[in-house]
Design a protein around this motif. Structure first.
Motif, PDB file in Angstrom:
ATOM      1  N   ASN A 106      26.000  30.056  30.257  1.00 16.20           N
ATOM      2  CA  ASN A 106      25.283  29.481  31.694  1.00 16.20           C
ATOM      3  C   ASN A 106      25.732  30.407  32.864  1.00 16.20           C
ATOM      4  OD1 ASN A 106      23.707  27.468  30.471  1.00 16.20           O
ATOM      5  ND2 ASN A 106      24.756  25.937  31.002  1.00 16.20           N
ATOM      6  N   LEU A 107      26.938  30.821  32.952  1.00 20.27           N
ATOM      7  CA  LEU A 107      27.619  31.547  34.071  1.00 20.27           C
ATOM      8  C   LEU A 107      27.191  32.945  33.720  1.00 20.27           C
ATOM      9  CD1 LEU A 107      31.079  30.012  33.945  1.00 20.27           C
ATOM     10  CD2 LEU A 107      29.148  29.568  35.755  1.00 20.27           C
ATOM     11  N   ILE A 108      27.141  33.554  32.750  1.00 19.85           N
ATOM     12  CA  ILE A 108      26.710  34.888  32.694  1.00 19.85           C
ATOM     13  C   ILE A 108      25.216  35.241  32.960  1.00 19.85           C
ATOM     14  CG2 ILE A 108      26.426  35.267  30.213  1.00 19.85           C
ATOM     15  CD1 ILE A 108      28.230  37.660  30.267  1.00 19.85           C
ATOM     16  N   THR A 109      24.468  34.593  32.637  1.00 18.79           N
ATOM     17  CA  THR A 109      22.984  34.461  33.005  1.00 18.79           C
ATOM     18  C   THR A 109      22.529  33.987  34.238  1.00 18.79           C
ATOM     19  OG1 THR A 109      22.665  32.333  31.793  1.00 18.79           O
ATOM     20  CG2 THR A 109      22.101  34.306  30.634  1.00 18.79           C
ATOM     21  N   ASN A 110      23.664  33.562  35.101  1.00 20.27           N
ATOM     22  CA  ASN A 110      23.062  32.931  36.580  1.00 20.27           C
ATOM     23  C   ASN A 110      23.546  34.232  37.613  1.00 20.27           C
ATOM     24  OD1 ASN A 110      23.478  32.020  39.081  1.00 20.27           O
ATOM     25  ND2 ASN A 110      24.611  30.207  38.626  1.00 20.27           N
ATOM     26  N   PRO A 111      22.642  34.772  38.049  1.00 19.42           N
ATOM     27  CA  PRO A 111      22.797  36.236  38.911  1.00 19.42           C
ATOM     28  C   PRO A 111      23.670  35.870  40.172  1.00 19.42           C
ATOM     29  CG  PRO A 111      20.415  35.466  39.154  1.00 19.42           C
ATOM     30  CD  PRO A 111      21.148  34.590  37.910  1.00 19.42           C
ATOM     31  N   THR A 112      23.833  34.595  40.626  1.00 16.57           N
ATOM     32  CA  THR A 112      24.763  34.382  41.596  1.00 16.57           C
ATOM     33  C   THR A 112      26.115  33.844  41.296  1.00 16.57           C
ATOM     34  OG1 THR A 112      24.262  32.134  41.853  1.00 16.57           O
ATOM     35  CG2 THR A 112      22.759  33.688  43.078  1.00 16.57           C
ATOM     36  N   SER A 113      26.468  33.980  39.884  1.00 20.20           N
ATOM     37  CA  SER A 113      27.680  33.299  39.239  1.00 20.20           C
ATOM     38  C   SER A 113      29.001  34.554  39.539  1.00 20.20           C
ATOM     39  CB  SER A 113      27.582  33.270  37.929  1.00 20.20           C
ATOM     40  OG  SER A 113      28.911  33.372  37.379  1.00 20.20           O
ATOM     41  N   ARG A 114      29.938  33.891  40.232  1.00 23.47           N
ATOM     42  CA  ARG A 114      31.287  34.844  40.358  1.00 23.47           C
ATOM     43  C   ARG A 114      31.709  35.113  38.967  1.00 23.47           C
ATOM     44  NH1 ARG A 114      32.080  30.681  44.784  1.00 23.47           N
ATOM     45  NH2 ARG A 114      32.030  31.850  46.746  1.00 23.47           N
ATOM     46  N   PHE A 115      31.543  34.355  38.012  1.00 23.46           N
ATOM     47  CA  PHE A 115      31.977  34.594  36.471  1.00 23.46           C
ATOM     48  C   PHE A 115      31.300  35.946  36.230  1.00 23.46           C
ATOM     49  CE2 PHE A 115      31.682  34.486  32.005  1.00 23.46           C
ATOM     50  CZ  PHE A 115      32.730  34.424  31.539  1.00 23.46           C
ATOM     51  N   ARG A 116      29.748  35.863  36.579  1.00 20.64           N
ATOM     52  CA  ARG A 116      29.042  37.143  36.156  1.00 20.64           C
ATOM     53  C   ARG A 116      29.467  38.282  36.847  1.00 20.64           C
ATOM     54  NH1 ARG A 116      22.880  37.679  34.873  1.00 20.64           N
ATOM     55  NH2 ARG A 116      22.774  39.816  35.254  1.00 20.64           N
ATOM     56  N   ASP A 117      29.797  38.134  38.189  1.00 12.38           N
ATOM     57  CA  ASP A 117      30.255  39.436  38.842  1.00 12.38           C
ATOM     58  C   ASP A 117      31.423  39.763  38.262  1.00 12.38           C
ATOM     59  OD1 ASP A 117      30.440  40.762  41.384  1.00 12.38           O
ATOM     60  OD2 ASP A 117      31.887  39.854  42.111  1.00 12.38           O
ATOM     61  N   MET A 118      32.408  38.989  37.660  1.00  8.02           N
ATOM     62  CA  MET A 118      33.867  39.478  37.030  1.00  8.02           C
ATOM     63  C   MET A 118      33.277  40.277  35.861  1.00  8.02           C
ATOM     64  SD  MET A 118      36.628  36.519  37.925  1.00  8.02           S
ATOM     65  CE  MET A 118      35.638  34.795  37.623  1.00  8.02           C
ATOM     66  N   VAL A 119      32.461  39.675  35.128  1.00  7.00           N
ATOM     67  CA  VAL A 119      32.006  40.439  33.862  1.00  7.00           C
ATOM     68  C   VAL A 119      31.476  41.705  34.223  1.00  7.00           C
ATOM     69  CG1 VAL A 119      30.293  40.157  32.182  1.00  7.00           C
ATOM     70  CG2 VAL A 119      31.756  38.131  32.735  1.00  7.00           C
ATOM     71  N   GLU A 120      30.393  41.911  35.257  1.00  7.36           N
ATOM     72  CA  GLU A 120      29.930  43.057  35.616  1.00  7.36           C
ATOM     73  C   GLU A 120      30.957  44.100  35.873  1.00  7.36           C
ATOM     74  OE1 GLU A 120      26.982  41.800  38.246  1.00  7.36           O
ATOM     75  OE2 GLU A 120      25.543  41.490  36.756  1.00  7.36           O
ATOM     76  N   LYS A 121      31.935  43.732  36.767  1.00  5.49           N
ATOM     77  CA  LYS A 121      32.894  44.535  37.325  1.00  5.49           C
ATOM     78  C   LYS A 121      34.052  45.071  36.049  1.00  5.49           C
ATOM     79  CE  LYS A 121      32.940  42.894  41.901  1.00  5.49           C
ATOM     80  NZ  LYS A 121      34.016  42.225  42.911  1.00  5.49           N
ATOM     81  N   SER A 122      33.826  44.160  34.976  1.00  6.98           N
ATOM     82  CA  SER A 122      34.718  44.603  33.813  1.00  6.98           C
ATOM     83  C   SER A 122      34.365  45.824  33.036  1.00  6.98           C
ATOM     84  CB  SER A 122      34.794  43.531  32.831  1.00  6.98           C
ATOM     85  OG  SER A 122      33.617  43.289  31.960  1.00  6.98           O
ATOM     86  N   GLY A 123      33.016  46.115  33.237  1.00  7.32           N
ATOM     87  CA  GLY A 123      32.297  47.162  32.486  1.00  7.32           C
ATOM     88  C   GLY A 123      31.870  47.025  31.170  1.00  7.32           C
ATOM     89  N   GLU A 124      32.133  45.614  30.810  1.00  9.62           N
ATOM     90  CA  GLU A 124      31.811  45.314  29.340  1.00  9.62           C
ATOM     91  C   GLU A 124      30.619  44.350  29.212  1.00  9.62           C
ATOM     92  OE1 GLU A 124      33.234  46.679  26.616  1.00  9.62           O
ATOM     93  OE2 GLU A 124      34.359  47.866  27.972  1.00  9.62           O
TER      94      GLU A 124
END
Length: 52
Positions: free
Chosen positions: A22-40
């Motif tokens: 749910n967090l990774i598919t939410n475009p406004t999620s801070r968790f998703r932002d961290m995942v995107e910044k990880s490069g993975e």
């Protein structure tokens, strides 16, 4: 991504608490932002989808 829930804190306060998928598919999620910044993003999204 193998956990039931993810808790995201910011300055000691809870800002998000939900399942990884749910967090990774939410475009406004801070968790998703961290995942995107990880490069993975692709690998982590796949892991979350499989665990779901």
């Amino acid at each position: 991504m193998d956990y039931d829930r993810v808790l995201v804190l910011e300055q000691g306060r809870v800002v998000e608490f939900d399942s990884p998928i749910n967090l990774i598919t939410n475009p406004t999620s801070r968790f998703r932002d961290m995942v995107e910044k990880s490069g993975e993003v692709d690998a982590l999204f796949e892991m979350a989808a499989r665990a779901y």
